[in-house]
Design a protein around this motif. Structure first.
Motif, PDB file in Angstrom:
ATOM      1  N   UNK A 231       0.752  -1.211   0.112  1.00 41.99           N
ATOM      2  CA  UNK A 231       0.019  -0.050   0.097  1.00 41.99           C
ATOM      3  C   UNK A 231       1.111   1.363  -0.017  1.00 41.99           C
ATOM      4  N   UNK A 232       1.619   1.524  -1.067  1.00 42.24           N
ATOM      5  CA  UNK A 232       2.587   2.644  -1.152  1.00 42.24           C
ATOM      6  C   UNK A 232       1.603   4.039  -1.133  1.00 42.24           C
ATOM      7  N   UNK A 233       2.404   4.994  -0.568  1.00 40.72           N
ATOM      8  CA  UNK A 233       1.927   6.399  -0.418  1.00 40.72           C
ATOM      9  C   UNK A 233       2.555   7.463  -1.013  1.00 40.72           C
ATOM     10  N   UNK A 234       1.846   8.388  -1.553  1.00 49.01           N
ATOM     11  CA  UNK A 234       2.496   9.498  -2.225  1.00 49.01           C
ATOM     12  C   UNK A 234       1.447  10.698  -1.626  1.00 49.01           C
ATOM     13  N   UNK A 235       2.175  11.835  -0.989  1.00 48.27           N
ATOM     14  CA  UNK A 235       1.300  13.159  -0.567  1.00 48.27           C
ATOM     15  C   UNK A 235       0.363  12.168   0.541  1.00 48.27           C
ATOM     16  N   UNK A 236       0.464  11.497   1.444  1.00 51.29           N
ATOM     17  CA  UNK A 236      -0.421  10.565   2.010  1.00 51.29           C
ATOM     18  C   UNK A 236      -1.653   9.941   1.490  1.00 51.29           C
ATOM     19  N   UNK A 237      -1.463   9.870   0.391  1.00 51.54           N
ATOM     20  CA  UNK A 237      -2.509   9.099  -0.556  1.00 51.54           C
ATOM     21  C   UNK A 237      -2.156   7.513  -0.496  1.00 51.54           C
ATOM     22  N   UNK A 238      -3.002   6.549   0.082  1.00 44.41           N
ATOM     23  CA  UNK A 238      -2.378   5.491   0.194  1.00 44.41           C
ATOM     24  C   UNK A 238      -3.102   4.349  -0.758  1.00 44.41           C
ATOM     25  N   UNK A 239      -2.317   3.756  -1.404  1.00 41.48           N
ATOM     26  CA  UNK A 239      -2.702   2.672  -2.495  1.00 41.48           C
ATOM     27  C   UNK A 239      -3.733   1.703  -2.112  1.00 41.48           C
ATOM     28  N   UNK A 240      -4.737   1.623  -2.717  1.00 45.24           N
ATOM     29  CA  UNK A 240      -5.876   0.525  -2.410  1.00 45.24           C
ATOM     30  C   UNK A 240      -7.160   0.875  -2.965  1.00 45.24           C
ATOM     31  N   UNK A 241      -8.009   0.157  -2.681  1.00 41.38           N
ATOM     32  CA  UNK A 241      -9.444   0.425  -3.204  1.00 41.38           C
ATOM     33  C   UNK A 241     -10.147   1.568  -2.536  1.00 41.38           C
ATOM     34  N   UNK A 242     -10.678   2.412  -3.158  1.00 40.70           N
ATOM     35  CA  UNK A 242     -11.686   3.476  -2.277  1.00 40.70           C
ATOM     36  C   UNK A 242     -13.028   3.241  -3.035  1.00 40.70           C
ATOM     37  N   UNK A 243     -14.223   3.918  -2.375  1.00 41.45           N
ATOM     38  CA  UNK A 243     -15.418   3.885  -2.872  1.00 41.45           C
ATOM     39  C   UNK A 243     -15.290   4.323  -4.451  1.00 41.45           C
ATOM     40  N   UNK A 244     -14.527   5.431  -4.996  1.00 45.09           N
ATOM     41  CA  UNK A 244     -14.675   5.746  -6.224  1.00 45.09           C
ATOM     42  C   UNK A 244     -13.608   5.264  -7.089  1.00 45.09           C
ATOM     43  N   UNK A 245     -12.753   4.333  -6.573  1.00 48.68           N
ATOM     44  CA  UNK A 245     -11.598   3.837  -7.280  1.00 48.68           C
ATOM     45  C   UNK A 245     -11.655   2.457  -6.991  1.00 48.68           C
ATOM     46  N   UNK A 259       4.846   6.342 -10.802  1.00 43.44           N
ATOM     47  CA  UNK A 259       3.563   6.628 -11.401  1.00 43.44           C
ATOM     48  C   UNK A 259       2.483   5.852 -10.850  1.00 43.44           C
ATOM     49  N   UNK A 260       2.908   4.859  -9.971  1.00 41.80           N
ATOM     50  CA  UNK A 260       1.867   4.032  -9.396  1.00 41.80           C
ATOM     51  C   UNK A 260       1.575   4.545  -8.076  1.00 41.80           C
ATOM     52  N   UNK A 261       2.732   5.114  -7.266  1.00 44.65           N
ATOM     53  CA  UNK A 261       2.506   5.561  -5.978  1.00 44.65           C
ATOM     54  C   UNK A 261       1.232   6.179  -5.720  1.00 44.65           C
ATOM     55  N   UNK A 262       0.607   6.074  -4.647  1.00 43.99           N
ATOM     56  CA  UNK A 262      -0.498   6.234  -4.213  1.00 43.99           C
ATOM     57  C   UNK A 262      -1.867   6.180  -5.254  1.00 43.99           C
ATOM     58  N   UNK A 263      -1.673   4.978  -5.828  1.00 44.76           N
ATOM     59  CA  UNK A 263      -2.819   4.638  -6.727  1.00 44.76           C
ATOM     60  C   UNK A 263      -3.143   3.292  -6.197  1.00 44.76           C
ATOM     61  N   UNK A 264      -3.268   2.602  -7.074  1.00 43.49           N
ATOM     62  CA  UNK A 264      -3.940   1.068  -6.749  1.00 43.49           C
ATOM     63  C   UNK A 264      -2.811  -0.158  -7.161  1.00 43.49           C
ATOM     64  N   UNK A 265      -3.069  -1.256  -6.613  1.00 46.79           N
ATOM     65  CA  UNK A 265      -2.158  -2.394  -6.495  1.00 46.79           C
ATOM     66  C   UNK A 265      -2.743  -3.679  -7.011  1.00 46.79           C
TER      67      UNK A 265
END
Length: 540
Positions: A231-245, A259-265
């Motif tokens: 669950x990598x992080x960038x600017x405190x955004x944690x990679x993983x599933x959220x309601x809109x993602x 390019x993936x940091x703070x996105x999904x995995x």
């Protein structure tokens, strides 16, 4: 760890958990582990003061970490909701589940929110000092947040459930912060829904220090992954599933690229989509998620996970007082009934249920109309099917609930659970009419005054507790009449399914092939004998 678990169960609150691992030791005598930081915060002059108000600590943090609160304000951990099709959905607004139903009306949830004071609409979401830095960065294991003060730490010694919670030494904690570790993450994510292991089925406090057989990634015996490894992080955004993602961004290698940091995995982003070097197994990954084979059971550690929750039985008393009834489940004793919550069932080493899933859950809201005759109601069903190229067979914990709904408006109802006498809180007054009316007001939804209880399903994808490869699900567990995949019937599965046409032509092929072999053999025998007879005749 035992002390924390005991306190969590004793509290019995429907929160996302305490903000730290509680210790009985004198906090001033603890041996603080090495801090994963480039700075020794105990040397900072601004932190060398006696704080009596937690937001003051945040302001001190922001004097160096100037952008931290601004970043936090943009994350789901802060907003607890995201806009989907024009409607805010999440813990913060309109969302629901079949545990404690909604966060609004249950201030104990604020024990895990990364802010201070979110009690109602008056909460200042844009105030930078309201961000709680310590809940994620505490390395002392002494930081604890109070439900009574809507997520502020204990400022003085307080008696909770018959036990004294010591006041938090904010100066001490602030001087001993560092990168979040498993204890920080699991202090909330492992105890959501009111206790250790309640919600997820694959996430409980055993993952703080798991054996290799429990989780091959997080076990200190080998890889010793932190949560942030995946669950990598960038600017405190944690990679993983959220309601809109959705949960998956792609199935390519190199998860760690910038390019993936703070996105999904996804599993494939480290292991690739063909990791087995064996064609038959690698062909499965087009339709079968890695987790379906490599997480054979959920709640495989020492703790139970909750499998059902019936709110309709809540409120029963013994001699005029709330009661608790314990029962043994798979060798572990846990609550089977509580007056404040109703009836439960639990399980350990539970085989998951399987559904098509492409990383998205369709979340119902408090504004949606239901069809009671179609119960059980799916609150957050996964999307996808066999014909969807992005969907795979995935293991789920399906939590069975029975919860209140408005029989005239045909909408699910939130409950006011936590509060003082006169607030309508169910855990205080045990009056369903008052609790539902108060819950509806707090959540901004209508309530006709007429209610009943309806069965629901809540879906929790299983992703953790990855077993060693020699414990993977065996082929016959799916490819058999007694298949694990009994709930998926939109495709033909060899070994499980029967089809008269397929079986007819199969029998023709088998028996026809066998007949052809026999006829061929007999023909060869007859031909050989004729040749021998002809040869003997020619020699004469």
């Amino acid at each position: 760890m035992k002390t924390q678990l005991f306190l969590l169960l004793l509290l019995g609150l429907c929160s996302n958990g305490l903000a730290s691992v509680i210790s009985e030791e004198d906090v001033t005598k603890r041996n603080i582990p090495t801090i994963a930081s480039t700075a020794d915060h105990s040397t900072f002059e601004i932190l060398d003061q006696d704080f009596d108000y937690a937001p003051d600590v945040t302001e001190a943090c922001l004097s160096c970490h100037t952008e931290a609160s601004k970043q936090i304000h943009k994350t789901f951990h802060w907003t607890w909701s995201k806009e989907i099709d024009g409607v805010e959905v999440g813990k913060g607004k309109n969302g629901l589940n079949n545990y404690c139903v909604s966060a609004r009306g249950n201030e104990s949830c604020t024990q895990c929110h990364i802010g201070y004071g979110w009690r109602n609409e008056d909460f200042e979401h844009d105030a930078e000092e309201n961000v709680d830095c310590l809940v994620c960065h505490d390395k002392t294991e002494t930081y604890r947040k109070s439900a009574a003060s809507s997520g502020h730490p204990y400022y003085e010694d307080t008696k909770v459930a018959g036990k004294v919670q010591k006041a938090v030494d904010l100066k001490y904690v602030a001087q001993h912060v560092g990168s979040p570790d498993r204890e920080n993450c699991l202090a909330c994510h492992a105890v959501g829904g009111g206790g250790n292991g309640v919600k997820h089925g694959d996430t409980d406090l055993s993952l703080v220090d798991p054996a290799f057989e429990l989780d091959v990634h997080m076990s200190p015996e080998k890889l010793n992954f932190s949560c942030q490894t995946c669950h990598t992080a960038s600017e405190h955004k944690i990679a993983g599933r959220y309601n809109d993602r959705s949960a998956f961004l792609d199935y390519e290698m190199d998860k760690g690229r910038v390019s993936r940091e703070g996105n999904n995995l996804s599993c494939e982003s480290c292991h690739s989509a063909t990791p087995h070097q064996e064609r038959v197994l690698d062909n499965h990954t087009a339709k079968v998620a890695c987790a379906s084979c490599h997480i054979p059971e959920m709640a495989r550690g020492p703790y139970l996970t909750k499998l059902s929750w019936d709110w309709s039985t809540a409120g029963q008393m013994k001699n005029g007082k709330p009661m608790t009834i314990d029962q043994e489940f798979d060798g572990v004793v846990n609550h089977a009934y509580m007056s404040k919550k109703g009836s439960f069932t639990w399980g350990r080493n539970v085989v998951p249920e399987y559904r098509w899933y492409k990383g998205e859950l369709k979340q119902m809201t408090l504004l949606d109309t239901i069809a009671p005759d179609r119960a059980p109601i799916d609150i957050n069903p996964p999307t996808g099917n066999y014909n969807d190229p992005d969907a795979r067979i995935w293991p789920f914990k399906i939590h069975r609930g029975k919860q209140p709904y408005d029989t005239e408006l045909n909408r699910m109802l939130p409950i006011k659970l936590y509060g003082r006498p006169g607030s309508g809180a169910f855990w205080t007054e045990y009056d369903w009419n008052k609790a539902l009316a108060a819950g509806a007001r707090l959540n901004g939804v209508a309530f006709s005054g007429q209610y009943d209880f309806i069965e629901t399903n809540g879906y929790w994808p299983i992703k953790h507790m990855v077993a060693p490869k020699d414990h993977a699900v065996a082929c016959e567990a799916c490819h058999s009449r007694d298949s694990r995949l009994a709930g998926l019937n939109d495709f033909y599965l060899v070994g499980r399914d029967s089809n008269s046409i397929v079986e007819y032509f199969g029998m023709i092929a088998i028996w026809g092939g066998l007949a052809a072999v026999i006829i061929h053999a007999l023909t060869r025998i007859v031909t050989i004998r004729r040749r021998k007879a002809q040869s003997a005749s020619n020699q004469k």
